[in-house]
Design an enzyme around this catalytic site. Structure first.
Site, PDB file in Angstrom:
ATOM      1  N   GLU A 165      48.140  36.645  34.041  1.00 16.84           N
ATOM      2  CA  GLU A 165      47.735  38.008  34.397  1.00 16.84           C
ATOM      3  C   GLU A 165      48.571  38.427  35.601  1.00 16.84           C
ATOM      4  OE1 GLU A 165      43.518  38.074  35.013  1.00 16.84           O
ATOM      5  OE2 GLU A 165      43.117  36.961  33.175  1.00 16.84           O
ATOM      6  N   ASP A 400      37.571  31.393  26.476  1.00 18.23           N
ATOM      7  CA  ASP A 400      38.058  31.772  27.803  1.00 18.23           C
ATOM      8  C   ASP A 400      38.544  30.561  28.610  1.00 18.23           C
ATOM      9  OD1 ASP A 400      38.601  33.479  29.912  1.00 18.23           O
ATOM     10  OD2 ASP A 400      36.563  34.237  30.095  1.00 18.23           O
ATOM     11  N   GLU A 455      39.545  44.118  34.511  1.00 21.48           N
ATOM     12  CA  GLU A 455      38.632  43.240  35.240  1.00 21.48           C
ATOM     13  C   GLU A 455      39.121  42.956  36.657  1.00 21.48           C
ATOM     14  OE1 GLU A 455      38.425  39.619  32.943  1.00 21.48           O
ATOM     15  OE2 GLU A 455      39.918  38.649  34.201  1.00 21.48           O
TER      16      GLU A 455
END
Length: 648
Positions: A165, A400, A455
């Site tokens: 990310e 996840d 998020e």
């Protein structure tokens, strides 16, 4: 099938037994040229429109101690030309994809070949072996020598343990050091074309990353196979030791494709599908059960519902509220994220959550449920857990925190995908590496995170509108991204504050709405609280009208990190999305892509959106083919429209 062969226009296979010092290949339109060179090193050179963009670059493979790519004499070259139409199971960009390329397969050593394909929008190469038995891949050489000190967008990483990310650091090639590490995809901007580097058909092998450090070169690097590890907690592994190889694998196989996508204009990146075209064919038979859709999501908003007579939280009553909201708005799915099971044991359901009752309630409401799981807990009881999920009636799983792509973890993705497909379960990977071909073989793998998404607003100032106008040109080229849009609190950058339990977004409401048209994810989240969303019903009505898969995509305009304009068709309806960065803009949308008069419902920035991000306006206009509308965008703004044919 993942790629149903609709039309084969030409397909030829020619063998060239004569040996040559170089083997050349051009794209079907002749604009991209590839040259393989022999000698001390095997090299690959790429030219675009007559200009070299990738100088002769050493490539090679070390297998069982033998280096294929050193002291090379090129052997027999077999050529192929293909023009076919492929039909995806899941229509991310389009209902059909033209797969048009020229190819050459060259013998590099006994039982070891290199296959190269040239498309009109890129180049790809991979190793193929027929060595038998099990082999050890010690290294793969991918030393890309670019023809100048070109600018690039560099997704810098701290190490191989990463959720991938990242932001995209703007730099040039020459300042990068050997210690500078980036994940894929990344983008190099040559004077004549953008060059997007990624990979696909990643299976039983380690993912590719890159280092800088040698002038204008990017060098492939790979996580070594893990020899010993332990879990620091329920989700985070600690790697104690590595083997000295990338992979132990079958000696007869094809290896991952290395892709260099080519786009003369920034907007051409938006429709590049090479990562999917080069992915393996579907291994699922009947795939009619794979249903894209939107998802009411609980974790971003921390289950903060209000105006109810029960205590909000991870409990049965709260999830019934989510299911009611989804049902009322035609939202196909609800996710039960972290907390529905007791961490550490995926078979031990929280006493506050009655999963069978929720499954039955959702079925009555025509809503399906997706269950979240930490990868390690799922792996410990994979078959038992998935059997239970299927028996309950779950529609899918969100897996996840993998945060690795060494050989074992890549294999884990494939094991879970197959086990889920066997039970007709969708898979959404979070804490994940980028899409790299798995969704071709298992189209039930319907989305990936591997993106710095909404998020992050819970603890950081990113992703901001600059980031959002970069992602479609880089990360999205690799495949779908579960960015999770849908913030209803929209503020200017100077007003933003990270807030874990009541998060907000930078940019306008119309910017958030336009993300649903621009960003691709066949499983698309609505991140905000249902209670908040019910106060914004006009926005919800517009969002829930937007499909998550498309019959056709037209890239209208765009500049990386500045703005993007796309049109997408679903059936007879068209949807248009426009995003800008922190710069206010006036832009024009020309309706060359429609073939009849249409009524457009427009969701745009309000006149005061530059002061108050929640300000928006919905209006209706009529447009005909060739008409032009002027679009005014606030800083961090957006514009979206749904076009439907005007009934005669």
């Amino acid at each position: 099938m993942n790629r149903v062969l609709a039309t084969i226009l030409t397909s030829t296979m020619l063998s060239t037994p004569a040996l040559a010092a170089d083997v050349d290949l051009t794209s079907p339109d002749g604009s991209i040229a590839v040259s393989l060179g022999e000698g001390k090193e095997l090299t690959l050179e790429v030219s675009v429109d007559g200009t070299v963009v990738l100088s002769p670059s050493p490539i090679g493979m070390t297998i069982d101690g033998s280096v294929y790519g050193r002291d090379v004499t090129l052997g027999t070259a077999k050529r192929d030309s293909v023009d076919e139409t492929l039909t995806p199971v899941v229509r991310e960009k389009a209902a059909s994809v033209r797969n048009h390329y020229n190819a050459v397969t060259v013998e590099i050593g006994e039982g070891v070949d290199l296959e190269v394909r040239a498309y009109d929008n890129g180049v790809a190469w991979r190793w193929t072996t027929e060595l038998g038995g099990e082999v050890t891949v010690g290294a793969e050489q991918v030393d890309l020598k670019f023809a100048g000190d070109f600018p690039l967008h560099f997704p810098r990483e701290d190490g191989f343990l990463s959720h991938n990310e990242r932001l995209y650091e703007k730099t040039t090639l020459s300042p990068l050091k050997k210690a500078d590490l980036a994940s894929l995809p990344l983008l190099v901007q040559a004077p004549t074309a953008n060059l997007l580097l990624t990979e696909t058909d990643l299976r039983d092998y380690a993912g590719m990353w890159v280092n800088g450090g040698r002038g204008n070169m990017l060098s492939g690097t790979f996580p070594k196979a893990v020899a010993k590890e332990h879990m620091a907690d329920d989700r985070n592994p600690v790697i104690d030791a590595h083997h000295d190889y990338i992979a132990k694998t079958d000696g007869t196989r094809t290896f991952p494709w290395r892709i260099l996508g080519v786009a003369r204009q920034d907007k051409d990146l938006l429709t590049n599908q090479l990562a999917w075209q080069l992915a393996p064919a579907s291994e699922i038979g009947d795939a009619s059960w794979i249903k894209p859709g939107q998802v009411a999501w609980d974790w971003w908003n921390m289950n903060n519902i209000f105006g109810v007579d029960f205590r909000a939280g991870v409990n049965t009553e709260t999830y019934k509220y989510f299911i009611d909201f989804a049902s009322e708005n035609g939202i196909e799915y609800v996710i039960l994220d972290e907390g529905w099971y007791e961490l550490g044991d995926i078979m031990k359901v929280s006493p506050d959550v009655d999963v069978p009752a929720l499954m039955a309630y959702a079925k009555e409401k025509d809503v399906k449920i997706v269950l979240w799981a930490i990868w390690h807990a799922l792996d410990e009881k994979l078959e038992e857990a998935l059997d239970q999920f299927a028996e309950w009636g779950a529609a899918g799983i969100k897996v996840d925190f993998m945060q690795r792509d060494d050989q074992w973890m890549v294999d884990y993705y494939w094991r879970v995908a197959k086990a889920a497909a066997d039970r007709e379960l969708l898979v959404d990977y979070h804490g994940a590496h980028k899409p790299a071909g798995l969704r071709g073989a298992y189209p039930n793998v319907i989305s990936y995170e591997g993106v710095k998404g909404l998020e992050n607003m819970k603890w950081d100032e990113k992703p901001d509108p600059d980031h959002n106008t970069t992602l479609p040109f880089i990360r999205m080229v690799a495949g779908p991204m579960d960015y999770t849009p849908g913030a209803m609190t929209n503020v200017k950058a100077e007003e933003f504050a990270p807030m874990f339990s009541r998060p907000m977004s930078i940019g306008t409401r119309a910017h958030q709405v336009a993300l649903y048209v621009i960003f691709e994810s066949p499983l698309q989240m609505l991140a905000d609280s249902p209670s908040h969303l019910r106060q914004e019903q006009e926005t919800v009505d517009f969002i829930t009208d937007i499909p998550t898969v498309w019959d056709e995509t037209v890239a209208l305009d765009g500049k990386i990190g500045d703005f993007v304009t796309m049109a997408r068709r679903s059936g007879d309806d068209w949807f248009v999305g426009v995003l800008t960065d922190e710069t206010a803009r006036e832009m024009e949308v020309t309706f060359d892509f429609i073939d009849q008069p249409m009524r457009a419902t427009v969701f745009r920035d309000g006149i005061n959106a530059d002061r108050y991000g929640n300000d928006y306006k919905v209006e209706t206009v009529e447009v005909s083919p060739g008409d032009t509308l002027t679009v005014s965008l606030a800083p961090g703004g957006g514009w979206a429209a749904k076009l439907s044919p005007i009934a005669n």
